[in-house]
Enzyme design. Sequence first.
Site, PDB file in Angstrom:
ATOM      1  N   ILE A  85       7.032  -4.442  -0.972  1.00  0.00           N
ATOM      2  CA  ILE A  85       6.484  -3.595  -2.036  1.00  0.00           C
ATOM      3  C   ILE A  85       6.116  -2.207  -1.517  1.00  0.00           C
ATOM      4  CG2 ILE A  85       4.762  -3.503  -3.895  1.00  0.00           C
ATOM      5  CD1 ILE A  85       6.991  -5.687  -4.116  1.00  0.00           C
ATOM      6  N   GLY A  86       6.094  -2.010  -0.222  1.00  0.00           N
ATOM      7  CA  GLY A  86       5.916  -0.641   0.286  1.00  0.00           C
ATOM      8  C   GLY A  86       5.073  -0.547   1.534  1.00  0.00           C
ATOM      9  N   SER A  87       3.804  -0.990   1.455  1.00  0.00           N
ATOM     10  CA  SER A  87       2.946  -0.777   2.618  1.00  0.00           C
ATOM     11  C   SER A  87       3.073  -1.922   3.612  1.00  0.00           C
ATOM     12  CB  SER A  87       1.488  -0.615   2.185  1.00  0.00           C
ATOM     13  OG  SER A  87       1.066  -1.722   1.447  1.00  0.00           O
ATOM     14  N   ARG A 169     -13.194  -3.642  -0.323  1.00  0.00           N
ATOM     15  CA  ARG A 169     -12.483  -2.372  -0.148  1.00  0.00           C
ATOM     16  C   ARG A 169     -12.951  -1.341  -1.162  1.00  0.00           C
ATOM     17  NH1 ARG A 169      -8.700  -2.824   3.863  1.00  0.00           N
ATOM     18  NH2 ARG A 169      -8.798  -4.998   4.446  1.00  0.00           N
ATOM     19  N   ASP A 253       5.355   3.021  -8.557  1.00  0.00           N
ATOM     20  CA  ASP A 253       4.385   1.939  -8.800  1.00  0.00           C
ATOM     21  C   ASP A 253       3.543   2.220 -10.035  1.00  0.00           C
ATOM     22  OD1 ASP A 253       5.041   0.471  -6.482  1.00  0.00           O
ATOM     23  OD2 ASP A 253       3.766   1.745  -5.240  1.00  0.00           O
ATOM     24  N   CYS A 297       1.035  -5.143 -10.219  1.00  0.00           N
ATOM     25  CA  CYS A 297       0.346  -6.266  -9.583  1.00  0.00           C
ATOM     26  C   CYS A 297       0.061  -7.338 -10.635  1.00  0.00           C
ATOM     27  CB  CYS A 297      -0.953  -5.798  -8.971  1.00  0.00           C
ATOM     28  SG  CYS A 297      -0.721  -4.410  -7.861  1.00  0.00           S
ATOM     29  N   GLU A 319       3.618  -9.764  -9.572  1.00  0.00           N
ATOM     30  CA  GLU A 319       2.957 -10.841  -8.847  1.00  0.00           C
ATOM     31  C   GLU A 319       3.129 -12.143  -9.616  1.00  0.00           C
ATOM     32  OE1 GLU A 319      -1.146 -10.369  -7.548  1.00  0.00           O
ATOM     33  OE2 GLU A 319      -1.506 -12.387  -8.301  1.00  0.00           O
ATOM     34  N   HIS A 348      -2.691 -11.895  -0.977  1.00  0.00           N
ATOM     35  CA  HIS A 348      -4.151 -11.850  -0.945  1.00  0.00           C
ATOM     36  C   HIS A 348      -4.727 -12.854   0.035  1.00  0.00           C
ATOM     37  CE1 HIS A 348      -3.134  -9.984  -4.813  1.00  0.00           C
ATOM     38  NE2 HIS A 348      -4.099  -9.172  -4.480  1.00  0.00           N
TER      39      HIS A 348
END
Length: 411
Positions: A85-87, A169, A253, A297, A319, A348
């Site tokens: 998904i990217g990161s 976070r 996104d 998400c 998701e 997660h």
Amino acid sequence: MQKMGELAVLGKALGSGRDAVRSELEESAEAAKLREGSPKVHNPEVAGRAQNMTSEMAQRKSTFDIRRKAQAEALKLPPFPTTTIGSFPQTGEVRKARAAHTKGAMTDSGYTSFLQNETRDAVRWQEDIGIDVLVHGEFERNDMVQYFGEKLSGYAFTKHGWVQSYGSRYVRPPIIFGDVSRPKPMTVEWATFAQSLTEKPVKGMLTGPVTMMQWSFVRDDIPRAEVCRQIALLLRDEVTDLEAAGIRIIQIDEPALREGLPLRRADWPPYLKWAVECFRLSASGVRDETQIHTHMCYSEFNDIIESIGAMDADVISIETSRSKMELLDAFVDYHYPNEIGPGVYDIHSPRVPSEIEMVDLLAKASQRLSPDKIWVNPDCGLKTRGWAEVRPALEHMVHAAQMLRESFPRR
Ligand code: GLN
Ligand code: ZN
């Protein structure tokens, strides 16, 4: 952590007075300008472009079927293509380097070469394990909204405006105070650096207009739809710049599209209309063979599935692993026509999913969707995870895709 820091500052201020915390309260340059009333709130060129956009601009040149053929030809991907998904993990090292650079303890060139090494390792590793569509890893990004906001005009930042995003976070949502524009390309350098290291396609990675707005504090002197359109247009320029620089797949996104829904149901249709249009404005400047992805998400899709369809992204990733593919129901019932990556790996949790588990999920998805339209990917970005889990999990994911390829015919 950040909240604790904020409490400490407040405590110090209460005990020893405002002067004792002067440096902690220092404003960003934009915020100071804003207070003095000097920033460029109004930019007639930007505002005018958003007001004068045409509906053709929100329309890809060809329908999905035609684009799909052009993309298959250009990209030559296997069935059940794998991607992420990217990161990739924002390790302690990455955060430490960023903090040192921000403080001035690391030079620009030192920081750049650190990030280049992280990106290079990530690209090589993805190639080694056999991922089909690579990402650069987003190591240079502090947050998916803040990173872009910092590169735009019309955005300001707080030093202490922390908002809880998930779990422990926190993020500092930027403030949109004026007309928003892009002084220069924002992601082209990192995308092309990563693409220069491999023959496989590297996906360009952007935060969509609705999410950019939804996760910021927004000016209220013009309609939100107007603010969103300004962001959509600058993203459109970024998308076409990426394409011109040789990036063949671009992901925009939009995880915040659903949470932007107004409280009153009667207000949903107008919101959805401009939100979808803004996504399309940002996505539609490209050629047929350039593949546009979007990602959302955890989302309940049932009541907005028509709008999801109307976004007309070539590929959507969502998701689905925790619901054991139940979230797919909306897509199945609606006969969602484009390609779809139902997440097979719950990011997660630190648990490493087994190959068999992912094969089961993919088999379940393949019974309900057309197998030649299924992508294989995790539920979301991997920034909160560690490499020790990510490595085996993605290796299992690639093996799961290979097993699926054996049981279904080629596309
Ligand atoms: N591209 C982002 C990432 O991988 C998407 C994050 C999100 O959907 N919240 O981190
Ligand atoms: Zn996500």
